[in-house]
Design a protein around this motif. Structure first.
Motif, PDB file in Angstrom:
ATOM      1  N   VAL A 165       0.710  -1.322   0.100  1.00 17.56           N
ATOM      2  CA  VAL A 165      -0.083  -0.182   0.103  1.00 17.56           C
ATOM      3  C   VAL A 165       0.735   1.324   0.030  1.00 17.56           C
ATOM      4  O   VAL A 165       0.504   2.316  -0.765  1.00 17.56           O
ATOM      5  CB  VAL A 165      -1.028   0.165   1.184  1.00 17.56           C
ATOM      6  N   VAL A 166       1.919   1.295   0.704  1.00 16.10           N
ATOM      7  CA  VAL A 166       2.702   2.284   1.047  1.00 16.10           C
ATOM      8  C   VAL A 166       3.593   2.755  -0.313  1.00 16.10           C
ATOM      9  O   VAL A 166       3.588   3.710  -0.939  1.00 16.10           O
ATOM     10  CB  VAL A 166       3.643   2.243   2.065  1.00 16.10           C
ATOM     11  N   VAL A 167       4.185   1.508  -0.866  1.00 16.03           N
ATOM     12  CA  VAL A 167       4.814   1.483  -2.264  1.00 16.03           C
ATOM     13  C   VAL A 167       3.976   2.244  -3.195  1.00 16.03           C
ATOM     14  O   VAL A 167       4.401   3.115  -3.980  1.00 16.03           O
ATOM     15  CB  VAL A 167       5.300   0.252  -2.439  1.00 16.03           C
ATOM     16  N   VAL A 168       2.570   1.638  -3.455  1.00 15.98           N
ATOM     17  CA  VAL A 168       1.909   2.106  -4.737  1.00 15.98           C
ATOM     18  C   VAL A 168       1.409   3.592  -4.252  1.00 15.98           C
ATOM     19  O   VAL A 168       1.448   4.407  -5.362  1.00 15.98           O
ATOM     20  CB  VAL A 168       0.496   1.315  -4.553  1.00 15.98           C
ATOM     21  N   VAL A 169       1.276   3.977  -3.143  1.00 18.84           N
ATOM     22  CA  VAL A 169       1.051   5.382  -3.081  1.00 18.84           C
ATOM     23  C   VAL A 169       2.135   6.372  -3.237  1.00 18.84           C
ATOM     24  O   VAL A 169       2.200   7.213  -4.011  1.00 18.84           O
ATOM     25  CB  VAL A 169       0.463   5.652  -1.510  1.00 18.84           C
ATOM     26  N   SER A 170       3.407   5.687  -2.691  1.00 18.13           N
ATOM     27  CA  SER A 170       4.589   6.680  -3.227  1.00 18.13           C
ATOM     28  C   SER A 170       5.085   6.486  -4.581  1.00 18.13           C
ATOM     29  O   SER A 170       5.480   7.630  -5.070  1.00 18.13           O
ATOM     30  CB  SER A 170       5.822   5.684  -2.336  1.00 18.13           C
ATOM     31  N   VAL A 171       4.737   5.406  -5.379  1.00 18.52           N
ATOM     32  CA  VAL A 171       4.940   5.317  -6.972  1.00 18.52           C
ATOM     33  C   VAL A 171       4.347   6.227  -7.533  1.00 18.52           C
ATOM     34  O   VAL A 171       4.466   7.152  -8.130  1.00 18.52           O
ATOM     35  CB  VAL A 171       4.752   4.078  -7.286  1.00 18.52           C
ATOM     36  N   THR A 172       3.109   6.539  -7.246  1.00 20.96           N
ATOM     37  CA  THR A 172       1.967   7.399  -7.910  1.00 20.96           C
ATOM     38  C   THR A 172       2.334   8.856  -7.714  1.00 20.96           C
ATOM     39  O   THR A 172       2.464   9.537  -8.624  1.00 20.96           O
ATOM     40  CB  THR A 172       0.551   7.214  -7.406  1.00 20.96           C
ATOM     41  N   LEU A 173       2.922   8.963  -6.226  1.00 18.50           N
ATOM     42  CA  LEU A 173       3.084  10.468  -6.101  1.00 18.50           C
ATOM     43  C   LEU A 173       4.522  10.710  -6.487  1.00 18.50           C
ATOM     44  O   LEU A 173       4.512  11.909  -7.106  1.00 18.50           O
ATOM     45  CB  LEU A 173       3.471  10.422  -4.403  1.00 18.50           C
ATOM     46  N   ALA A 174       5.430   9.749  -6.831  1.00 23.23           N
ATOM     47  CA  ALA A 174       6.723  10.213  -7.413  1.00 23.23           C
ATOM     48  C   ALA A 174       6.550  10.510  -8.800  1.00 23.23           C
ATOM     49  O   ALA A 174       6.895  11.502  -9.511  1.00 23.23           O
ATOM     50  CB  ALA A 174       7.610   9.014  -7.393  1.00 23.23           C
ATOM     51  N   GLY A 175       5.560   9.762  -9.495  1.00 25.61           N
ATOM     52  CA  GLY A 175       5.458   9.840 -11.019  1.00 25.61           C
ATOM     53  C   GLY A 175       4.614  11.271 -11.176  1.00 25.61           C
ATOM     54  O   GLY A 175       4.951  12.319 -12.200  1.00 25.61           O
ATOM     55  N   TYR A 176       3.742  11.669 -10.296  1.00 26.78           N
ATOM     56  CA  TYR A 176       2.712  12.895 -10.363  1.00 26.78           C
ATOM     57  C   TYR A 176       3.686  14.125 -10.376  1.00 26.78           C
ATOM     58  O   TYR A 176       3.367  15.045 -11.143  1.00 26.78           O
ATOM     59  CB  TYR A 176       1.766  12.779  -9.179  1.00 26.78           C
TER      60      TYR A 176
END
Length: 349
Positions: free
Chosen positions: A95-106
Motif C-alpha cells: 500500500v505504501v509503495v503504490v501511493v509513493s510510486v503514484t506520488l513520485a510520478g505525479y
C-alpha cells in the motif's frame, strides 16, 4: 468484402508474429534474460511505431493468456501454502509503495513536465490502463499523453526488469519452464479445468481473469499434488513470443510524433516510480528475507500478467508476485474514484 477483411487481418497477424519471432530469436542468440518476451516486444514496438500494420486480435490474446496461466502454474511449488504467512507484511508495505510510486510520478509529470494536474495524476497511476482511461475521460484529461505514458512504462519495465532481477538474483536456472512434466492424460484433464477457472474469473471480473483464473487453478493442482499440469516447452516459448508481440502492439494508436513528445517526461516519471519500487523491494527483502528480484516484481508498477510471467521465466515465485499484483490492481479499482475526488476535487458539472 468480408473475405478480404479476414485476409487482411490474417496478413497483419502473420506479420506481427514473424516480427516477434525474429526479435525473440535475436535476443535469445544474444543470451539476454527473458529473451523471447522482451525481444518480441522490442521488435514489434519498433515496427509498430515505424508504421507497420501490426495486430494481435483479442480472441487470440485471451487464448494466449489461458495457456500462459496454465504454464505458470507449474512454477508454484508445493510449499506455497507454508509461505503465505510471509505475505501480510509485504501486503501492508505494498500500500505504501503504490501511493509513493503514484506520488513520485505525479510530481515529475506535473511540476517537472508541466502536465495539467488531471493528466499528470492519471499518467502516474501504476497500471490498470483501461480503467484509468475511463476515469480520465470523465475528467477531460489528455488521453493520448496518459496512454503514451502508461504504455512506455510497461515497455521500459519489460525491457529492463529481467536485467535488474538477474543482476540481483543470479542467472535463472530455467526451471520455470521445466519444473514438472505432464502426461497427455493430465493435460487433457487439466486444460478444461483451467479454462473453466478462466471463464469464472472473467465472469467475476477478477483482474487479468483469462490468465489469473488458469494460473491459480493450475497452481492449486500442482501445489496440492492433485494433478500435474504443465505444457511442453515447444508450446510455452511461442506463448512468450506472442505476449511480447501483444505489448509491442500497444503502440498502434500512437504516432511517432506523439511518442517523441511524451518520451522525456514519461521516462523521467518512470525512473522516479521505479526507484521508489526498488526502495520498497529492498526494504521488504531486508524485513522478510524475500529475494530482492521477487519483491521487485511484486511491487513493480506494471501489468499483472507480464510481471507474473517474468517471475515464472526468471525462476522466482509466480504465486507471490501474482497475489501482490492482483491486490494492487483490485485496490486501485476500488479506491481510485474516491482517491481521484480527494486529490483532484469533484468533477466540474
Amino acid at each position: 468484402m468480408n473475405s478480404m477483411s479476414i485476409e487482411s487481418i490474417f496478413g497483419r497477424v502473420l506479420l506481427t508474429v514473424l516480427v516477434a519471432a525474429l526479435g525473440g530469436t535475436a535476443f535469445y542468440l544474444m543470451d539476454l534474460p527473458a529473451a523471447w518476451l522482451s525481444g518480441a516486444m522490442v521488435f514489434v514496438a519498433l515496427a509498430t511505431l515505424a508504421g507497420a500494420p501490426t495486430l494481435l486480435p483479442d480472441k487470440l490474446r485471451d487464448t494466449l493468456f489461458v495457456l500462459i496461466g496454465l504454464s505458470m502454474g507449474a512454477g508454484v511449488r508445493p510449499d506455497v501454502l507454508e509461505r503465505i504467512g510471509e505475505w501480510p507484511v509485504s501486503m501492508a508495505l505494498l500500500v505504501v509503495v503504490v501511493v509513493s510510486v503514484t506520488l513520485a510520478g505525479y510530481v515529475v509529470l506535473h511540476f517537472g513536465a508541466k502536465w495539467s494536474r488531471d493528466t499528470a495524476f492519471f499518467g502516474a497511476i501504476p497500471g490498470a490502463l483501461n480503467y484509468v482511461i475511463a476515469l480520465a475521460t470523465e475528467r477531460g484529461a489528455d488521453l493520448p499523453r496518459i496512454a503514451s505514458s502508461q504504455s512506455l512504462r510497461l515497455f521500459v519495465l519489460v525491457a529492463i526488469l529481467p536485467f535488474a532481477v538477474v543482476t540481483s538474483n543470479g542467472e535463472p536456472t530455467g526451471e520455470g519452464m521445466s519444473v514438472i512434466v505432464s502426461t497427455p492424460l493430465e493435460i487433457l484433464l487439466g486444460l478444461p479445468l483451467c479454462l473453466a477457472a478462466s471463464f469464472l474469473a472473467v465472469k467475476l471480473r477478477v483482474p487479468g481473469g483469462w490468465m489469473t483464473g488458469a494460473f491459480f487453478m493450475s497452481g492449486g493442482l500442482n501445489a496440492t499434488g492433485l494433478l500435474t499440469v504443465a505444457l511442453p516447452e515447444f508450446v510455452v516459448l511461442p506463448c512468450f513470443v506472442m505476449m511480447g508481440a501483444m505489448i509491442g502492439c500497444r503502440f498502434a494508436n500512437m504516432t511517432f510524433r506523439q511518442f517523441m513528445s511524451v518520451l522525456g517526461a514519461s521516462i523521467a516519471a518512470f525512473c522516479a516510480a521505479f526507484l521508489t519500487s526498488i526502495a520498497g523491494a529492498l526494504l521488504l527483502s531486508e524485513m522478510a528475507g524475500i529475494p530482492f528480484g521477487q519483491a521487485l516484481l511484486a511491487y513493480a508498477p506494471g501489468g499483472l500478467e507480464v510481471m507474473t510471467l517474468l517471475a515464472f521465466m526468471l525462476d522466482l515465485d509466480p504465486a507471490f508476485v501474482a497475489a501482490h499484483q492482483i491486490v494492487r490492481f483490485t485496490s486501485m479499482v476500488l479506491l481510485l474514484p474516491l482517491i481521484t475526488v480527494l486529490v483532484l476535487g469533484r468533477r466540474p458539472t
